[in-house]
Scaffold this motif. Structure first.
Motif, PDB file in Angstrom:
ATOM      1  N   LEU A  44      41.274 -35.280   6.230  1.00 22.24           N
ATOM      2  CA  LEU A  44      42.566 -35.767   5.751  1.00 22.24           C
ATOM      3  C   LEU A  44      42.496 -35.872   4.235  1.00 22.24           C
ATOM      4  O   LEU A  44      41.671 -36.608   3.690  1.00 22.24           O
ATOM      5  CB  LEU A  44      42.900 -37.122   6.373  1.00 22.24           C
ATOM      6  CG  LEU A  44      44.210 -37.775   5.917  1.00 22.24           C
ATOM      7  CD1 LEU A  44      45.389 -36.891   6.279  1.00 22.24           C
ATOM      8  CD2 LEU A  44      44.368 -39.152   6.531  1.00 22.24           C
ATOM      9  N   THR A  45      43.360 -35.120   3.555  1.00 21.49           N
ATOM     10  CA  THR A  45      43.349 -35.059   2.095  1.00 21.49           C
ATOM     11  C   THR A  45      44.713 -35.454   1.564  1.00 21.49           C
ATOM     12  O   THR A  45      45.737 -34.938   2.028  1.00 21.49           O
ATOM     13  CB  THR A  45      42.984 -33.644   1.608  1.00 21.49           C
ATOM     14  OG1 THR A  45      41.733 -33.251   2.183  1.00 21.49           O
ATOM     15  CG2 THR A  45      42.886 -33.599   0.095  1.00 21.49           C
ATOM     16  N   MET A  46      44.721 -36.363   0.571  1.00 20.43           N
ATOM     17  CA  MET A  46      45.942 -36.755  -0.118  1.00 20.43           C
ATOM     18  C   MET A  46      45.774 -36.446  -1.587  1.00 20.43           C
ATOM     19  O   MET A  46      44.854 -36.955  -2.236  1.00 20.43           O
ATOM     20  CB  MET A  46      46.221 -38.252   0.098  1.00 20.43           C
ATOM     21  CG  MET A  46      46.595 -38.601   1.525  1.00 20.43           C
ATOM     22  SD  MET A  46      47.045 -40.333   1.727  1.00 20.43           S
ATOM     23  CE  MET A  46      45.439 -41.096   1.459  1.00 20.43           C
ATOM     24  N   GLU A  47      46.657 -35.621  -2.139  1.00 26.00           N
ATOM     25  CA  GLU A  47      46.569 -35.180  -3.523  1.00 26.00           C
ATOM     26  C   GLU A  47      47.927 -35.326  -4.187  1.00 26.00           C
ATOM     27  O   GLU A  47      48.970 -35.181  -3.533  1.00 26.00           O
ATOM     28  CB  GLU A  47      46.119 -33.714  -3.615  1.00 26.00           C
ATOM     29  CG  GLU A  47      44.718 -33.454  -3.076  1.00 26.00           C
ATOM     30  CD  GLU A  47      44.349 -31.991  -3.165  1.00 26.00           C
ATOM     31  OE1 GLU A  47      45.237 -31.195  -3.520  1.00 26.00           O
ATOM     32  OE2 GLU A  47      43.181 -31.654  -2.864  1.00 26.00           O
ATOM     33  N   ALA A  48      47.890 -35.613  -5.494  1.00 27.83           N
ATOM     34  CA  ALA A  48      49.103 -35.691  -6.292  1.00 27.83           C
ATOM     35  C   ALA A  48      48.743 -35.430  -7.739  1.00 27.83           C
ATOM     36  O   ALA A  48      47.674 -35.859  -8.202  1.00 27.83           O
ATOM     37  CB  ALA A  48      49.777 -37.053  -6.155  1.00 27.83           C
ATOM     38  N   PRO A  49      49.568 -34.713  -8.489  1.00 23.89           N
ATOM     39  CA  PRO A  49      49.210 -34.421  -9.886  1.00 23.89           C
ATOM     40  C   PRO A  49      49.216 -35.659 -10.777  1.00 23.89           C
ATOM     41  O   PRO A  49      48.506 -35.702 -11.791  1.00 23.89           O
ATOM     42  CB  PRO A  49      50.291 -33.419 -10.320  1.00 23.89           C
ATOM     43  CG  PRO A  49      51.430 -33.669  -9.388  1.00 23.89           C
ATOM     44  CD  PRO A  49      50.832 -34.080  -8.089  1.00 23.89           C
ATOM     45  N   SER A  65      39.312 -37.226 -11.122  1.00 25.37           N
ATOM     46  CA  SER A  65      38.727 -36.202 -11.983  1.00 25.37           C
ATOM     47  C   SER A  65      38.790 -36.577 -13.452  1.00 25.37           C
ATOM     48  O   SER A  65      37.864 -36.281 -14.224  1.00 25.37           O
ATOM     49  CB  SER A  65      39.439 -34.860 -11.764  1.00 25.37           C
ATOM     50  OG  SER A  65      40.834 -35.008 -12.038  1.00 25.37           O
ATOM     51  N   GLU A  66      39.840 -37.253 -13.903  1.00 26.49           N
ATOM     52  CA  GLU A  66      39.976 -37.591 -15.317  1.00 26.49           C
ATOM     53  C   GLU A  66      40.149 -39.091 -15.554  1.00 26.49           C
ATOM     54  O   GLU A  66      39.717 -39.597 -16.577  1.00 26.49           O
ATOM     55  CB  GLU A  66      41.180 -36.851 -15.910  1.00 26.49           C
ATOM     56  CG  GLU A  66      41.034 -35.338 -15.890  1.00 26.49           C
ATOM     57  CD  GLU A  66      42.236 -34.643 -16.503  1.00 26.49           C
ATOM     58  OE1 GLU A  66      43.175 -35.370 -16.905  1.00 26.49           O
ATOM     59  OE2 GLU A  66      42.242 -33.404 -16.553  1.00 26.49           O
ATOM     60  N   GLY A  67      40.782 -39.800 -14.652  1.00 25.59           N
ATOM     61  CA  GLY A  67      41.076 -41.207 -14.875  1.00 25.59           C
ATOM     62  C   GLY A  67      40.049 -42.117 -14.241  1.00 25.59           C
ATOM     63  O   GLY A  67      38.854 -41.816 -14.186  1.00 25.59           O
ATOM     64  N   GLU A  68      40.509 -43.243 -13.740  1.00 20.89           N
ATOM     65  CA  GLU A  68      39.639 -44.242 -13.148  1.00 20.89           C
ATOM     66  C   GLU A  68      40.165 -44.637 -11.775  1.00 20.89           C
ATOM     67  O   GLU A  68      41.334 -44.388 -11.446  1.00 20.89           O
ATOM     68  CB  GLU A  68      39.570 -45.480 -14.044  1.00 20.89           C
ATOM     69  CG  GLU A  68      40.931 -46.146 -14.234  1.00 20.89           C
ATOM     70  CD  GLU A  68      40.848 -47.358 -15.147  1.00 20.89           C
ATOM     71  OE1 GLU A  68      39.742 -47.630 -15.658  1.00 20.89           O
ATOM     72  OE2 GLU A  68      41.884 -48.027 -15.336  1.00 20.89           O
ATOM     73  N   ILE A  69      39.319 -45.259 -10.997  1.00 23.60           N
ATOM     74  CA  ILE A  69      39.677 -45.794  -9.689  1.00 23.60           C
ATOM     75  C   ILE A  69      39.836 -47.298  -9.856  1.00 23.60           C
ATOM     76  O   ILE A  69      38.868 -47.996 -10.225  1.00 23.60           O
ATOM     77  CB  ILE A  69      38.608 -45.458  -8.638  1.00 23.60           C
ATOM     78  CG1 ILE A  69      38.478 -43.932  -8.491  1.00 23.60           C
ATOM     79  CG2 ILE A  69      38.966 -46.081  -7.307  1.00 23.60           C
ATOM     80  CD1 ILE A  69      37.343 -43.519  -7.577  1.00 23.60           C
ATOM     81  N   PHE A  70      41.034 -47.808  -9.629  1.00 26.24           N
ATOM     82  CA  PHE A  70      41.345 -49.206  -9.904  1.00 26.24           C
ATOM     83  C   PHE A  70      41.622 -49.909  -8.578  1.00 26.24           C
ATOM     84  O   PHE A  70      42.516 -49.521  -7.828  1.00 26.24           O
ATOM     85  CB  PHE A  70      42.569 -49.282 -10.818  1.00 26.24           C
ATOM     86  CG  PHE A  70      42.987 -50.691 -11.147  1.00 26.24           C
ATOM     87  CD1 PHE A  70      42.174 -51.509 -11.898  1.00 26.24           C
ATOM     88  CD2 PHE A  70      44.204 -51.183 -10.690  1.00 26.24           C
ATOM     89  CE1 PHE A  70      42.567 -52.796 -12.204  1.00 26.24           C
ATOM     90  CE2 PHE A  70      44.585 -52.467 -10.990  1.00 26.24           C
ATOM     91  CZ  PHE A  70      43.779 -53.288 -11.757  1.00 26.24           C
ATOM     92  N   LEU A  71      40.817 -50.918  -8.272  1.00 28.61           N
ATOM     93  CA  LEU A  71      40.988 -51.748  -7.087  1.00 28.61           C
ATOM     94  C   LEU A  71      41.475 -53.109  -7.540  1.00 28.61           C
ATOM     95  O   LEU A  71      40.746 -53.836  -8.241  1.00 28.61           O
ATOM     96  CB  LEU A  71      39.675 -51.873  -6.313  1.00 28.61           C
ATOM     97  CG  LEU A  71      39.030 -50.567  -5.838  1.00 28.61           C
ATOM     98  CD1 LEU A  71      37.694 -50.841  -5.161  1.00 28.61           C
ATOM     99  CD2 LEU A  71      39.964 -49.809  -4.915  1.00 28.61           C
ATOM    100  N   ASN A  72      42.706 -53.469  -7.169  1.00 26.55           N
ATOM    101  CA  ASN A  72      43.318 -54.713  -7.624  1.00 26.55           C
ATOM    102  C   ASN A  72      43.556 -55.605  -6.412  1.00 26.55           C
ATOM    103  O   ASN A  72      44.410 -55.308  -5.571  1.00 26.55           O
ATOM    104  CB  ASN A  72      44.629 -54.420  -8.345  1.00 26.55           C
ATOM    105  CG  ASN A  72      45.256 -55.676  -8.931  1.00 26.55           C
ATOM    106  OD1 ASN A  72      44.612 -56.743  -8.995  1.00 26.55           O
ATOM    107  ND2 ASN A  72      46.495 -55.562  -9.383  1.00 26.55           N
ATOM    108  N   ALA A  73      42.780 -56.667  -6.294  1.00 24.23           N
ATOM    109  CA  ALA A  73      42.926 -57.601  -5.188  1.00 24.23           C
ATOM    110  C   ALA A  73      42.297 -58.923  -5.577  1.00 24.23           C
ATOM    111  O   ALA A  73      41.442 -58.992  -6.488  1.00 24.23           O
ATOM    112  CB  ALA A  73      42.288 -57.053  -3.909  1.00 24.23           C
ATOM    113  N   ASN A  74      42.690 -59.986  -4.927  1.00 21.11           N
ATOM    114  CA  ASN A  74      42.085 -61.290  -5.177  1.00 21.11           C
ATOM    115  C   ASN A  74      40.618 -61.301  -4.790  1.00 21.11           C
ATOM    116  O   ASN A  74      39.777 -61.906  -5.461  1.00 21.11           O
ATOM    117  CB  ASN A  74      42.845 -62.378  -4.411  1.00 21.11           C
ATOM    118  CG  ASN A  74      44.266 -62.551  -4.929  1.00 21.11           C
ATOM    119  OD1 ASN A  74      44.527 -62.304  -6.099  1.00 21.11           O
ATOM    120  ND2 ASN A  74      45.174 -62.966  -4.053  1.00 21.11           N
ATOM    121  N   THR A  75      40.324 -60.622  -3.680  1.00 18.13           N
ATOM    122  CA  THR A  75      38.943 -60.569  -3.204  1.00 18.13           C
ATOM    123  C   THR A  75      38.631 -59.150  -2.776  1.00 18.13           C
ATOM    124  O   THR A  75      39.389 -58.561  -1.992  1.00 18.13           O
ATOM    125  CB  THR A  75      38.722 -61.524  -2.014  1.00 18.13           C
ATOM    126  OG1 THR A  75      39.066 -62.849  -2.422  1.00 18.13           O
ATOM    127  CG2 THR A  75      37.281 -61.487  -1.553  1.00 18.13           C
TER     128      THR A  75
END
Length: 298
Positions: free
Chosen positions: A204-209, A234-244
């Motif tokens: 299962l692959t989800m892609e968006a420009p 590929s160029e940016g960052e992976i951001f996980l935003n949660a209280n915990t």
């Protein structure tokens, strides 16, 4: 009276010439067997005319011929009007078929009902077939429009299928199965229902420009797989935003490329109070406390 000698001699001589007799008189008209044949043919013609007139009156009565039409067929200013059930044994060529205002239009056949559209040359340009097992439409483009005819609700051609409604609802228990890729700006579940994207046997692959956003405002977000779960930017960052952010018994593999060594080192992901992430060699228990000195450098 004195007669001359010549006149006397001629008068005294006997006259041997006979006067012509009067011609015999013949009756005028037809008599005998000719007269009887003539009367017979006149009588036969009269009987034929009477029978023909009687049959004509009977046909007019049975077929219900009137000034406006015949039987259930009425000829009006708008066209031809049929009342009741009508049966056509040969092709019917009309410009428009319209039912009465208070009744539906029913086209019924023992087999298939086929509607053809042809051009000026007689070539088939469109066909609609309603059969006992399926409804088949053959045309360059198939469209389903709204009541006012302005909005295209569904369209299909050789290149794409377009759905113009605001919401596409699938009520089947198995959901929707796509054999190839799906392009959509938004996927949302029904209220109080779970949204599930699943590929039982493949990836299962989800892609968006410009990015992929996954949000669960009320419930939980869960991603599970049998082998590897890859989250890559590929160029940016992976951001996980949660209280915990909790990572249970999961371990992070920081080994080299596949095949670089027979045994890869497994690390545990640790988080500093400041939010800094660092790796600690994995053990039977948590090893973050033993390497917590890294947080002092941040």
């Amino acid at each position: 009276m004195m007669m001359t000698q010549e006149q006397y001699i001629l008068a005294a001589q006997p006259n041997h010439l006979q006067r012509p007799a009067c011609a015999a008189a013949y009756p005028v008209g037809i008599y005998g067997w000719r007269k009887r044949c003539l009367y017979f043919f006149v009588l036969l013609l009269l009987v034929t005319m009477i029978v023909n007139l009687a049959l004509t009156i009977w046909i007019l009565k049975v077929m219900n011929f009137t000034v406006d039409g015949m039987g259930d067929l009425r000829i009006t200013k708008q066209g031809v009007r049929l009342e009741g059930v009508s049966e056509f044994l040969l092709p019917l060529y009309v410009k428009e078929i319209q039912s009465r205002k208070d009744s539906p239009l029913v086209l019924q056949s023992d087999r298939n009902v086929t509607v053809n559209a042809r051009n000026d040359l007689g070539q088939l340009t469109g066909q609609l077939t309603v059969g006992s097992e399926m409804v088949e439409a053959q045309c360059q483009r198939f469209e389903v429009r709204s009541n006012d005819g302005g909005k295209v609700l569904f369209s299909a051609d050789e290149e794409e299928v377009s759905i113009g409604v605001e919401k596409l609802r699938v009520t089947g228990t198995e959901g929707v199965v796509f054999g190839h890729s799906v392009e959509t700006p938004h996927i949302r579940a029904e209220p109080f229902q779970d949204l599930k994207l699943e590929s039982p046997t493949r990836t299962l692959t989800m892609e968006a420009p410009k990015g992929v956003e996954i949000s669960a405002n009320v419930g939980d977000f869960k991603a599970s797989c049998r082998k590897d779960l890859l989250v890559q930017s590929s160029e940016g960052e992976i951001f996980l935003n949660a209280n915990t952010i909790r990572l249970g018994t999961s371990a992070w593999d920081a080994g080299g490329p596949a095949g670089a060594c027979t045994k890869q080192t497994v690390y545990e992901l640790c988080v500093c109070p400041s939010g800094k992430l660092y790796l600690s060699p994995a053990g039977t228990g948590s090893t973050c406390q033993s390497t917590s000195t890294i947080c002092l450098w941040s």
